[in-house]
Design an enzyme around this catalytic site. Structure first.
Site, PDB file in Angstrom:
ATOM      1  N   LYS A  60     -21.135  23.289 -45.463  1.00 12.49           N
ATOM      2  CA  LYS A  60     -20.673  24.229 -44.456  1.00 12.49           C
ATOM      3  C   LYS A  60     -20.365  23.439 -43.194  1.00 12.49           C
ATOM      4  O   LYS A  60     -21.108  22.532 -42.815  1.00 12.49           O
ATOM      5  CB  LYS A  60     -21.739  25.276 -44.173  1.00 12.49           C
ATOM      6  CG  LYS A  60     -21.287  26.334 -43.177  1.00 12.49           C
ATOM      7  CD  LYS A  60     -22.311  27.445 -43.051  1.00 12.49           C
ATOM      8  CE  LYS A  60     -21.764  28.578 -42.181  1.00 12.49           C
ATOM      9  NZ  LYS A  60     -22.692  29.730 -42.143  1.00 12.49           N
ATOM     10  N   LEU A  61     -19.269  23.791 -42.535  1.00 13.44           N
ATOM     11  CA  LEU A  61     -18.885  23.132 -41.294  1.00 13.44           C
ATOM     12  C   LEU A  61     -18.398  24.161 -40.294  1.00 13.44           C
ATOM     13  O   LEU A  61     -17.710  25.115 -40.654  1.00 13.44           O
ATOM     14  CB  LEU A  61     -17.755  22.115 -41.524  1.00 13.44           C
ATOM     15  CG  LEU A  61     -18.105  20.815 -42.249  1.00 13.44           C
ATOM     16  CD1 LEU A  61     -16.834  19.989 -42.438  1.00 13.44           C
ATOM     17  CD2 LEU A  61     -19.136  20.031 -41.466  1.00 13.44           C
ATOM     18  N   SER A  62     -18.745  23.958 -39.032  1.00  8.20           N
ATOM     19  CA  SER A  62     -18.136  24.746 -37.975  1.00  8.20           C
ATOM     20  C   SER A  62     -16.640  24.478 -37.952  1.00  8.20           C
ATOM     21  O   SER A  62     -16.206  23.323 -38.094  1.00  8.20           O
ATOM     22  CB  SER A  62     -18.719  24.363 -36.611  1.00  8.20           C
ATOM     23  OG  SER A  62     -20.091  24.656 -36.523  1.00  8.20           O
ATOM     24  N   THR A 115     -18.214  25.828 -33.308  1.00  4.79           N
ATOM     25  CA  THR A 115     -17.102  26.702 -32.933  1.00  4.79           C
ATOM     26  C   THR A 115     -17.408  27.414 -31.628  1.00  4.79           C
ATOM     27  O   THR A 115     -16.505  27.638 -30.803  1.00  4.79           O
ATOM     28  CB  THR A 115     -16.842  27.727 -34.053  1.00  4.79           C
ATOM     29  OG1 THR A 115     -16.568  27.029 -35.264  1.00  4.79           O
ATOM     30  CG2 THR A 115     -15.670  28.637 -33.709  1.00  4.79           C
ATOM     31  N   ALA A 116     -18.662  27.771 -31.417  1.00  3.58           N
ATOM     32  CA  ALA A 116     -19.055  28.452 -30.184  1.00  3.58           C
ATOM     33  C   ALA A 116     -18.660  27.636 -28.960  1.00  3.58           C
ATOM     34  O   ALA A 116     -18.102  28.173 -27.991  1.00  3.58           O
ATOM     35  CB  ALA A 116     -20.561  28.708 -30.184  1.00  3.58           C
ATOM     36  N   HIS A 154     -25.690  32.920 -34.136  1.00  3.98           N
ATOM     37  CA  HIS A 154     -26.556  33.397 -35.212  1.00  3.98           C
ATOM     38  C   HIS A 154     -27.348  34.635 -34.786  1.00  3.98           C
ATOM     39  O   HIS A 154     -26.840  35.506 -34.095  1.00  3.98           O
ATOM     40  CB  HIS A 154     -27.478  32.271 -35.691  1.00  3.98           C
ATOM     41  CG  HIS A 154     -26.769  31.066 -36.238  1.00  3.98           C
ATOM     42  ND1 HIS A 154     -25.532  31.133 -36.835  1.00  3.98           N
ATOM     43  CD2 HIS A 154     -27.121  29.749 -36.263  1.00  3.98           C
ATOM     44  CE1 HIS A 154     -25.171  29.923 -37.221  1.00  3.98           C
ATOM     45  NE2 HIS A 154     -26.110  29.071 -36.878  1.00  3.98           N
TER      46      HIS A 154
END
Length: 272
Positions: A60-62, A115-116, A154
């Site tokens: 999983k990756l941002s 991403t945030a 989250h």
């Protein structure tokens, strides 16, 4: 003698309820796949960092980390976290404008490749004074006055008010207003040197795992709870409902457009 043993693929994903819910069936061999999984559960920013060295076969990756990873990984169409109303928030101890919060002091962020943080820099390019903290430590740092404001992701989205904090901006709302596209938070990627047929099988298996989760929502209950730390069952359920949706089965054209818009041309492309 030829061995019929299935290859084992390392799969890095987070211990958050959306991931343990979505990938429970694949991890535990509940769906057919021409490989087995060795799960490695890490915070999303740690997964982003480990991707620079190609640490895992699947990870999983941002979306915010895609450009920095370069050609090491390619995006799969299944397993992604995108949607409407799923964006990160900026919070502080008192109501104020985002501009005032930026001018007031240090902003805690959950990682420079998340991403945030990419969304925050787009919304507030003047931001300079930041400190990186693991995502689950941001709320406490803000509440204790260690930082002036915090960028949260989250489950913190559901619990910040319990810490007496106030939402300054929903970056998902900002993004959706600016682009009329879903918020592209994260995707599942296969290492670029993986055999294309195996990568395609991995994409299909991840999609099947997400569908299994939708069809058997209670099957992963114990696995989700085992990794949910202090999270209440109610917050777990909210977390899953928010981040696991139709885009998790297939990113779709709208999702790919959102990723393209956020990442720029230096992105891994969905070629599998």
């Amino acid at each position: 003698m030829t061995s019929n043993a299935k290859p084992e693929l390392t799969f890095g994903y987070s211990p958050c309820p959306n991931d343990t819910f979505a990938f429970h069936a694949l991890t535990h061999g509940l769906i057919d796949a021409p490989f087995t999984i060795k799960p490695v559960l890490l915070d999303i920013e740690e997964l982003n960092r480990r991707a620079h060295e190609g640490a895992f076969d699947l990870t999983k990756l941002s979306v915010g980390a895609f450009a920095a990873v370069g050609d090491r990984y390619r995006l799969l169409r299944s397993g992604a976290a995108l949607g409407k109303g799923v964006g990160p928030l900026v919070v502080a101890r008192a109501p104020m404008s985002l501009e005032k919060a930026i001018a007031g002091g240090t902003m805690a962020i959950p990682g420079r490749e998340t991403t945030a943080y990419r969304l925050l820099r787009l919304a507030a390019p003047q931001l300079t004074n930041t400190v990186e903290l693991r995502y689950d430590r941001v709320l406490r740092a803000v509440a204790d006055g260690d930082v002036y404001a915090g960028l949260i992701i989250h489950e913190s989205r559901f619990t910040y008010a319990d810490h007496g904090l106030h939402k300054l901006i929903d970056l998902g709302d900002w993004w959706e207003h600016e682009t009329q596209l879903p918020v592209p938070l994260a995707g599942i990627c296969a290492r670029a040197d993986m055999d294309p047929a195996l990568a395609s099988a991995a994409e299909q298996a991840i999609r099947a795992s997400v569908q299994y989760a939708f069809d058997h929502p209670d099957a992963s209950r114990e696995y989700v709870r085992a990794h949910a730390q202090e999270m209440s069952p109610e917050v777990c359920a909210q977390h899953i409902a928010l981040y696991v949706n139709e885009h998790s089965l297939d990113i779709g054209a709208e999702g790919l457009a959102a990723i393209d818009r956020l990442v720029s041309v230096d992105r891994p492309t969905a070629t599998v």
